[in-house]
Motif scaffolding. Sequence first.
Motif: not given
Length: 575
Positions: A114, A118, A250, A281
């Motif tokens: 992530l 991102s 993300d 997340h």
Amino acid sequence: MSNPTMILSTTLLAISCAISGCGSDSNSVTAPTVESDGDLSSHVVATKVFTNGEVYTVNPEQPWAQAVALKGNKIIFVGNNQGVKAYLGKSTHIIDLKGKMMMPGFHDVHMHPLESASAATQFTIPAYASEGGYIDAIYTASVQNPDAQWLIGYGHEITSLLEMERAPLSVINEAVADRPVIIMEQTSHSMWVNGKALQLSGINVNSQDPIGGVYGRDISGKLDGILYDNAGNQVMELAMKSLPNAQQQDHSGLIEYTMPELNKAGITSISDARTYWQRGHLETWQQVEKDDKLTLRVSLGLWAYPGMNDERQISTLKSLYQNDQQSLLKVNQVKFYMDGILVNTTAAMHEPYDTNWLDLYQNKGLNYFTQSRLEKYIKALEATGFDFNIHGIGDRGIHEALNAIERASKGNARHRITHLEVVNSEDYTRFEKLNVIADAQVAGEFTDPNHWPDTIPLIGSERAQDLVPIKNLLSAGATLTLSSDWNVSTFNPFVGLSNAISRVPQNITLAQAIEAYTINSAYAMRQEQVVGSIEVGKLADLVVLDRNLFEQNASEIKNTKVEMTLLDGEVVYQR
């Protein structure tokens, strides 16, 4: 209405042509085969059959084969071309590999998927630049992002700041003074911030260093704008919370770049080695799963926040545990940092560093989590089912992690210590004894023996030998996994394989390196019974390569291309 069977047949024919080159002569080299082929039933009709391949199974009972048959997502036959004929039917789709190599899908049990892709990071600065060059780059980013509450950047190396004539704080303040700026260093173990960021974070000259972190200071004790390890992590948390669309950024990075590129590299399973659950997340991953967009098997390593109350954190982590065996996404690991890194002098060492940058106690690095605190978490979370992914770079940090496992673990967990840069030789055998997985990264050039002397000014010539000692650990009986730590290093597994076999004196064989990227890593993810090797009854996570790795030298292996990647029997990448 179109005929679905005809469409599927045409699609698979196209895939077969893409791999082998339709109409070309077959000049394949036949790999060694085992005549006694395993099967589930002699009457089963396969949905897909791969023939004329050099199939490296990572199964010691049957290392090589020519053909593989699938029924849906499962492998039902592994053997020779003659034997696979029993599984052919009118609906079977045959893919002629024309001598190409097939092997199990690669695992990468330590990466940051992530964070690394991102778009939440708004700009990148050079690893090295002049003071003026940095000022121009940061000012330009400010102009290009006029509405950003925080300017969030990435890219420099710590030495580029420490070698400046002026204090890093003075330089970044000249670039932007009216908005907070935070720039992550390439290893993620320090942040460069301006005065506005310090002010909004409540950090001043009288602030005490947080657990696992250091506020950088000049010789007079004034803040110099560098926040080391957890000191920087805490400010980055604040910066990320200012972004109105961080989770969408993300999510987009994962769908549009990360997963396709990982599949293109032959990777079918990963561990997210730092899932910041306070940043959203976890919800991002869960949304991707809900949308049926996952093209990987994923185990999330929930970040253990060093500054959080233990009881509250343990309770929260338990509530987030998810281990549905039918799901591609599992939340069954926790990521702990024992220490920092060598180049910051924050890796925890038994003996002092040869230079003193940060005036840490005894100049032996720092701890994010102490041994006793790690023991507490092991006792609390093992019973839930969590395995720990423990960052350990210095010999003291690694030793303390092993001690904690020895004293607190019930012995059924699959904890691993990752990075393993400076390992005390007396601790080598403890990995096997305690069933602790040794996870290492060798894809980065900085781990090559030619770069070992770079650490001599920090730890001296004796300790700068045998860094990341994968050969010694294997010789001592450790279960070795190889991973990338992307984006610190490339996730390309062929670079990792190449470096693993060529980094004399800490080199290993190609077979050992492949095991580390497949069956051993499947073991670390608790899925070695279903993937990680090509065997009857296992799920079809497979890759087809443009060359036989065993016929290539180290430099040639780096140039390997993946022709096809299958997850659960379905093609997720086709060259």
